[in-house]
Design an enzyme around this catalytic site. Sequence first.
Site, PDB file in Angstrom:
ATOM      1  N   ASP A  39      55.833 -60.741  92.938  1.00 56.95           N
ATOM      2  CA  ASP A  39      54.429 -60.334  92.909  1.00 56.95           C
ATOM      3  C   ASP A  39      54.336 -58.834  93.171  1.00 56.95           C
ATOM      4  O   ASP A  39      55.021 -58.308  94.063  1.00 56.95           O
ATOM      5  CB  ASP A  39      53.683 -61.067  94.040  1.00 56.95           C
ATOM      6  CG  ASP A  39      52.396 -61.700  93.553  1.00 56.95           C
ATOM      7  OD1 ASP A  39      51.985 -61.438  92.410  1.00 56.95           O
ATOM      8  OD2 ASP A  39      51.820 -62.477  94.338  1.00 56.95           O
ATOM      9  N   GLU A  41      47.733 -59.000  89.260  1.00 53.66           N
ATOM     10  CA  GLU A  41      46.408 -59.622  89.178  1.00 53.66           C
ATOM     11  C   GLU A  41      45.445 -58.777  88.352  1.00 53.66           C
ATOM     12  O   GLU A  41      45.488 -57.543  88.432  1.00 53.66           O
ATOM     13  CB  GLU A  41      45.824 -59.781  90.594  1.00 53.66           C
ATOM     14  CG  GLU A  41      46.634 -60.688  91.491  1.00 53.66           C
ATOM     15  CD  GLU A  41      46.034 -60.843  92.893  1.00 53.66           C
ATOM     16  OE1 GLU A  41      44.941 -60.307  93.162  1.00 53.66           O
ATOM     17  OE2 GLU A  41      46.671 -61.513  93.728  1.00 53.66           O
ATOM     18  N   GLU A  97      43.967 -69.179  88.848  1.00 56.72           N
ATOM     19  CA  GLU A  97      43.766 -69.671  90.223  1.00 56.72           C
ATOM     20  C   GLU A  97      42.291 -69.978  90.478  1.00 56.72           C
ATOM     21  O   GLU A  97      41.418 -69.127  90.252  1.00 56.72           O
ATOM     22  CB  GLU A  97      44.272 -68.617  91.229  1.00 56.72           C
ATOM     23  CG  GLU A  97      44.084 -69.046  92.680  1.00 56.72           C
ATOM     24  CD  GLU A  97      44.845 -68.204  93.690  1.00 56.72           C
ATOM     25  OE1 GLU A  97      45.611 -67.306  93.289  1.00 56.72           O
ATOM     26  OE2 GLU A  97      44.666 -68.459  94.891  1.00 56.72           O
ATOM     27  N   LYS A 151      54.600 -60.217  88.546  1.00 60.06           N
ATOM     28  CA  LYS A 151      53.244 -60.754  88.348  1.00 60.06           C
ATOM     29  C   LYS A 151      52.241 -59.760  88.914  1.00 60.06           C
ATOM     30  O   LYS A 151      52.501 -59.152  89.957  1.00 60.06           O
ATOM     31  CB  LYS A 151      53.084 -62.101  89.054  1.00 60.06           C
ATOM     32  CG  LYS A 151      51.664 -62.657  88.994  1.00 60.06           C
ATOM     33  CD  LYS A 151      51.581 -64.077  89.497  1.00 60.06           C
ATOM     34  CE  LYS A 151      51.356 -64.210  90.988  1.00 60.06           C
ATOM     35  NZ  LYS A 151      50.142 -63.525  91.510  1.00 60.06           N
ATOM     36  N   ASP A 176      52.661 -62.521  97.012  1.00 55.98           N
ATOM     37  CA  ASP A 176      52.205 -61.698  98.128  1.00 55.98           C
ATOM     38  C   ASP A 176      51.507 -62.574  99.175  1.00 55.98           C
ATOM     39  O   ASP A 176      51.117 -62.091 100.242  1.00 55.98           O
ATOM     40  CB  ASP A 176      51.330 -60.527  97.664  1.00 55.98           C
ATOM     41  CG  ASP A 176      50.078 -60.973  96.934  1.00 55.98           C
ATOM     42  OD1 ASP A 176      49.892 -62.192  96.747  1.00 55.98           O
ATOM     43  OD2 ASP A 176      49.274 -60.092  96.558  1.00 55.98           O
ATOM     44  N   SER A 177      51.416 -63.890  98.898  1.00 52.30           N
ATOM     45  CA  SER A 177      51.005 -64.852  99.932  1.00 52.30           C
ATOM     46  C   SER A 177      52.007 -64.799 101.088  1.00 52.30           C
ATOM     47  O   SER A 177      51.743 -65.329 102.172  1.00 52.30           O
ATOM     48  CB  SER A 177      50.928 -66.269  99.358  1.00 52.30           C
ATOM     49  OG  SER A 177      52.112 -66.587  98.654  1.00 52.30           O
TER      50      SER A 177
END
Length: 277
Positions: free
Chosen positions: A85, A117, A184, A115, A46-47
């Site tokens: 993501d 978080e 991270e 993925k 999502d960057s």
Amino acid sequence: MNKRVTTTTIRERKTAGTPITMLTAYDFSMAQMLDGAGIDMLLVGDSLGNVVLGYDSTLPVTMEDIIHHVKAVCRGAQRAMVVADMPFMSYQISPQEALKNAGRLIKEGGAQAVKLEGGKEVADAVRAIVAAGIPVVGHLGLTPQSVHALGGFRVQGKDEAAAQKMLDDARLLAECGAFSLVLECVPSALAKRITAALPIPTIGIGAGCDCDGQVLVTQDLLGMYDGFTPKFVKQYATLHVQAAQAVAAYRDEVSQRAFPAPEHGFMMDDGILEKLY
Ligand code: KIV
């Protein structure tokens, strides 16, 4: 064609002690290049929000944004595992919603894994997704979707309570069936401890060299920007310099009618033109 990287390949890397390589990709041509270079996992992170869409955080990124880019990356990746993501608010509301959205990333996007978080708070979502046969990558430490709660982009797990919580969360994610875990911005010694404690591979970004693999944002690695670079990034090239030189040369040559040269054009019989009136 080389065999596709699977969850089995990734798990075996930990046992063999062979580092896993992961990079972000958001489009077809970059995916082809990274896949051809032998990168194991391509993360449609999502960057995307920062790097491609120009937002100042990952929060505005939507399911539609990720699906659109996952499709392009999948068309370029023959060997690498494509990981999609899950964007902000696509998995936090309920495990059912998380499962529905993870399913879309696999079914519509074509990714091989998703993925998301977080630790304990996403455990039920991870269980539901894994139970449906969708491989899950966890993500702990600096989790950019929680930037406001974390109070900014900073190293996580530096005090005893935070370090213990991260270790507990990592164990829980592995128990819930995640097949690997991104760490991270975590102190190197803590990442090493978590890596040793887990049966699944860790993939670090700003987490030292003792993780089972490494991930970077490809644009950072290639030096595609002129601005701030996080401490954990190593720039293997400074493409923004070359790109700016190339664009300036194009601008000058077009202005001076030096480009296109005759060899860039197409020929036709002179006789044809003579017949035109
Ligand atoms: O979105 C992303 O690019 C990521 C990596 C930094 C791990 O989550």
